[in-house]
Design an enzyme around this catalytic site. Structure first.
Site, PDB file in Angstrom:
ATOM      1  N   GLY A  10     -28.350 -57.297  25.677  1.00  0.00           N
ATOM      2  CA  GLY A  10     -26.928 -56.977  25.817  1.00  0.00           C
ATOM      3  C   GLY A  10     -26.212 -58.020  26.667  1.00  0.00           C
ATOM      4  O   GLY A  10     -26.776 -59.063  27.007  1.00  0.00           O
ATOM      5  N   GLY A  36     -26.321 -54.626  21.709  1.00  0.00           N
ATOM      6  CA  GLY A  36     -26.971 -55.884  22.078  1.00  0.00           C
ATOM      7  C   GLY A  36     -27.143 -56.738  20.828  1.00  0.00           C
ATOM      8  O   GLY A  36     -26.991 -56.234  19.711  1.00  0.00           O
ATOM      9  N   SER A  75     -27.102 -49.504  27.914  1.00  0.00           N
ATOM     10  CA  SER A  75     -26.036 -48.511  27.864  1.00  0.00           C
ATOM     11  C   SER A  75     -24.927 -49.010  26.956  1.00  0.00           C
ATOM     12  O   SER A  75     -24.741 -50.213  26.794  1.00  0.00           O
ATOM     13  CB  SER A  75     -25.464 -48.297  29.274  1.00  0.00           C
ATOM     14  OG  SER A  75     -24.508 -47.266  29.241  1.00  0.00           O
ATOM     15  N   GLY A 102     -40.135 -43.003  34.838  1.00  0.00           N
ATOM     16  CA  GLY A 102     -41.528 -42.665  34.532  1.00  0.00           C
ATOM     17  C   GLY A 102     -42.389 -43.925  34.474  1.00  0.00           C
ATOM     18  O   GLY A 102     -43.515 -43.950  35.001  1.00  0.00           O
ATOM     19  N   TYR A 145     -20.047 -41.100  29.246  1.00  0.00           N
ATOM     20  CA  TYR A 145     -20.464 -42.279  30.017  1.00  0.00           C
ATOM     21  C   TYR A 145     -20.548 -41.939  31.510  1.00  0.00           C
ATOM     22  O   TYR A 145     -21.587 -42.127  32.142  1.00  0.00           O
ATOM     23  CB  TYR A 145     -19.481 -43.419  29.780  1.00  0.00           C
ATOM     24  CG  TYR A 145     -19.891 -44.729  30.417  1.00  0.00           C
ATOM     25  CD1 TYR A 145     -21.039 -45.396  29.992  1.00  0.00           C
ATOM     26  CD2 TYR A 145     -19.127 -45.306  31.428  1.00  0.00           C
ATOM     27  CE1 TYR A 145     -21.412 -46.601  30.575  1.00  0.00           C
ATOM     28  CE2 TYR A 145     -19.498 -46.512  32.005  1.00  0.00           C
ATOM     29  CZ  TYR A 145     -20.636 -47.156  31.576  1.00  0.00           C
ATOM     30  OH  TYR A 145     -21.012 -48.350  32.151  1.00  0.00           O
ATOM     31  N   LYS A 149     -24.053 -41.587  33.796  1.00  0.00           N
ATOM     32  CA  LYS A 149     -24.386 -42.482  34.916  1.00  0.00           C
ATOM     33  C   LYS A 149     -24.513 -41.700  36.230  1.00  0.00           C
ATOM     34  O   LYS A 149     -25.332 -42.045  37.079  1.00  0.00           O
ATOM     35  CB  LYS A 149     -23.330 -43.578  35.048  1.00  0.00           C
ATOM     36  CG  LYS A 149     -23.322 -44.580  33.900  1.00  0.00           C
ATOM     37  CD  LYS A 149     -24.544 -45.486  33.911  1.00  0.00           C
ATOM     38  CE  LYS A 149     -24.407 -46.598  32.883  1.00  0.00           C
ATOM     39  NZ  LYS A 149     -25.563 -47.493  32.859  1.00  0.00           N
ATOM     40  N   ARG A 186     -13.432 -54.032  25.125  1.00  0.00           N
ATOM     41  CA  ARG A 186     -12.883 -53.912  26.473  1.00  0.00           C
ATOM     42  C   ARG A 186     -11.730 -54.900  26.649  1.00  0.00           C
ATOM     43  O   ARG A 186     -11.526 -55.803  25.850  1.00  0.00           O
ATOM     44  CB  ARG A 186     -13.976 -54.128  27.518  1.00  0.00           C
ATOM     45  CG  ARG A 186     -14.723 -52.842  27.779  1.00  0.00           C
ATOM     46  CD  ARG A 186     -15.898 -53.014  28.683  1.00  0.00           C
ATOM     47  NE  ARG A 186     -17.002 -53.672  28.008  1.00  0.00           N
ATOM     48  CZ  ARG A 186     -18.205 -53.807  28.536  1.00  0.00           C
ATOM     49  NH1 ARG A 186     -18.464 -53.346  29.730  1.00  0.00           N
ATOM     50  NH2 ARG A 186     -19.166 -54.407  27.853  1.00  0.00           N
TER      51      ARG A 186
HETATM   52  N1  UDP Z   1      -6.935 -51.732  27.676  1.00  0.00           N
HETATM   53  C1  UDP Z   1      -5.788 -52.218  27.092  1.00  0.00           C
HETATM   54  N2  UDP Z   1      -5.909 -52.885  25.911  1.00  0.00           N
HETATM   55  C2  UDP Z   1      -7.081 -53.098  25.296  1.00  0.00           C
HETATM   56  C3  UDP Z   1      -8.262 -52.603  25.891  1.00  0.00           C
HETATM   57  C4  UDP Z   1      -8.140 -51.918  27.085  1.00  0.00           C
HETATM   58  O1  UDP Z   1      -4.683 -52.055  27.619  1.00  0.00           O
HETATM   59  O2  UDP Z   1      -7.085 -53.729  24.209  1.00  0.00           O
HETATM   60  C5  UDP Z   1      -6.817 -51.043  28.970  1.00  0.00           C
HETATM   61  C6  UDP Z   1      -7.534 -49.705  29.068  1.00  0.00           C
HETATM   62  O3  UDP Z   1      -6.709 -48.650  28.624  1.00  0.00           O
HETATM   63  C7  UDP Z   1      -7.828 -49.642  30.547  1.00  0.00           C
HETATM   64  C8  UDP Z   1      -8.048 -51.095  30.951  1.00  0.00           C
HETATM   65  O4  UDP Z   1      -7.445 -51.871  29.936  1.00  0.00           O
HETATM   66  O5  UDP Z   1      -6.715 -49.148  31.256  1.00  0.00           O
HETATM   67  C9  UDP Z   1      -9.514 -51.477  31.045  1.00  0.00           C
HETATM   68  O6  UDP Z   1     -10.134 -51.031  29.885  1.00  0.00           O
HETATM   69  P1  UDP Z   1     -11.616 -51.414  29.480  1.00  0.00           P
HETATM   70  O7  UDP Z   1     -11.846 -50.824  28.135  1.00  0.00           O
HETATM   71  O8  UDP Z   1     -11.830 -52.851  29.642  1.00  0.00           O
HETATM   72  O9  UDP Z   1     -12.561 -50.716  30.541  1.00  0.00           O
HETATM   73  P2  UDP Z   1     -12.457 -49.473  31.552  1.00  0.00           P
HETATM   74  O10 UDP Z   1     -12.187 -50.086  32.858  1.00  0.00           O
HETATM   75  O11 UDP Z   1     -11.340 -48.542  31.120  1.00  0.00           O
HETATM   76  O12 UDP Z   1     -13.767 -48.844  31.431  1.00  0.00           O
END
Ligand code: UDP
Length: 320
Positions: A10, A36, A75, A102, A145, A149, A186
């Site tokens: 990953g 990954g 993950s 384990g 998620y 965790k 992300r």
């Molecule tokens: N976000 C956004 N546009 C995108 C992807 C994410 O505005 O194309 C926003 C999302 O709503 C969050 C922040 O960016 O407020 C970070 O999102 P990410 O998915 O990177 O990770 P998170 O910190 O939420 O787990």
């Protein structure tokens, strides 16, 4: 050392595999390849000290080798992916952590858990310190998620108390860099890929929510340091520089020199409003703090994504 890394193909896991091999250690990389990719570890496949096993750590596995460290990094970490596979996400955090513990117990190995800033949920304490217990919606769409965790941390400390397993736990704040997938989903990868394609950048909500972005090399340096130190409590690992999502979008458009505009989309449920690590503890324990300024990290990541997009385009043209 013999090091077992789950999620080794990953994003973060692949950087760790390469780091350990470069130090002369042996690595067993487990991955089920849901997010990954074999490509992430292609350059080390021929290395005698590298063993790749396709396996989902949610299911038990018996390994013949002696093992010194079990690093559990498997993950689905992107909201897009964990919302698509909520049960797999829970299983990797809960069953996966249980199986890893384990193995650590059976092999008398140390255990290293990749936990997350998401254990703080939509935090009511800012910046987030390790002693904050968090504000998580246990039944919301992010709970698969967050709670997996939190459960993983609970399992880790139960094994420490009950079976004397030596443990390390890090809470990773938004990390980015090469080896993220183009479709990771992300914010950093989305914005970079959109800007490179001169497409509009998709801001969810009003863009005033904040995040703190850490370059992957800094994170790996912190992980490596923690393995050298006897500190068993959770540690935040992240870059304390805090940006709104809107500012990040502007920065990426400027750095890439794109013609992209902004497109606003719906904010997903329970999206945390603010996030920034308090790194006082990790600074004191490891003498660690991030070295790579976000502008520099984004540039490096953008170069890497540009190369990936080029390779993808060339492959498509060949097929035609
Ligand atoms: N976000 C956004 N546009 C995108 C992807 C994410 O505005 O194309 C926003 C999302 O709503 C969050 C922040 O960016 O407020 C970070 O999102 P990410 O998915 O990177 O990770 P998170 O910190 O939420 O787990």
């Amino acid at each position: 050392m013999n090091i077992l890394i789950t999620g080794g193909a990953g994003f973060i896991g692949s950087h760790l595999c390469k780091r350990f091999l470069s130090e002369g250690h042996s690595v067993i990389c487990l991955d089920n390849f849901i997010t990954g990719s074999r490509k992430n570890v292609e350059s080390v496949l021929e290395n005698d000290k590298f063993k790749l096993i396709e396996h989902d750590i949610s299911n038990p596995i018996i390994l013949d080798e002696d093992i010194d460290w079990v690093l559990h990094f498997a993950s689905l970490a992107s909201p897009v992916h964990y919302m698509k596979y909520p049960i797999k996400t829970l299983k990797s955090g809960l069953n996966g952590t249980h199986n890893c513990l384990g193995i650590a117990k059976a092999k008398n190995a140390k255990f290293f858990l990749a936990s997350t800033s998401e254990v703080y949920g939509d935090p009511l304490v800012h910046p987030q310190t390790e002693d904050y217990w968090g504000n998580v919606n246990p039944v919301g769409i992010r709970s698969c998620y967050d709670e997996s965790k939190r459960g993983a941390e609970a399992l880790t400390y139960a094994y420490m108390r009950k079976h004397d397993v030596d443990v390390r736990v890090i809470r990773i704040f938004n990390t980015y860099g090469p080896n993220m997938q183009i479709n990771d989903g992300r914010v950093v990868s989305n914005f970079i890929v959109q800007a490179l394609n001169n497409e509009d950048l998709t801001i969810y909500g009003d863009g005033l929510q904040t995040r703190s972005f850490c370059y992957v090399d800094d994170l790996v340096a912190g992980i490596r340091k923690l393995m050298e130190v006897d500190y068993k409590q959770p540690l935040n690992l992240g870059n304390p520089g805090e940006y709104t999502v809107a500012d990040l979008a502007k920065m990426i458009i400027e750095l890439i020199g794109a013609n992209s505009k902004i497109k606003f989309e719906l904010l997903p449920q329970d999206d945390p409003k603010r996030r920034r690590p308090d790194i006082t503890k990790v600074k004191a324990m490891l003498g660690w703090e991030p070295q790579v300024p976000v502008q520099e990290g984004i540039k490096k990541t953008a170069e890497w994504f540009a190369e990936q997009l080029k390779i993808k385009k060339e492959k498509k043209e060949k097929v035609k």
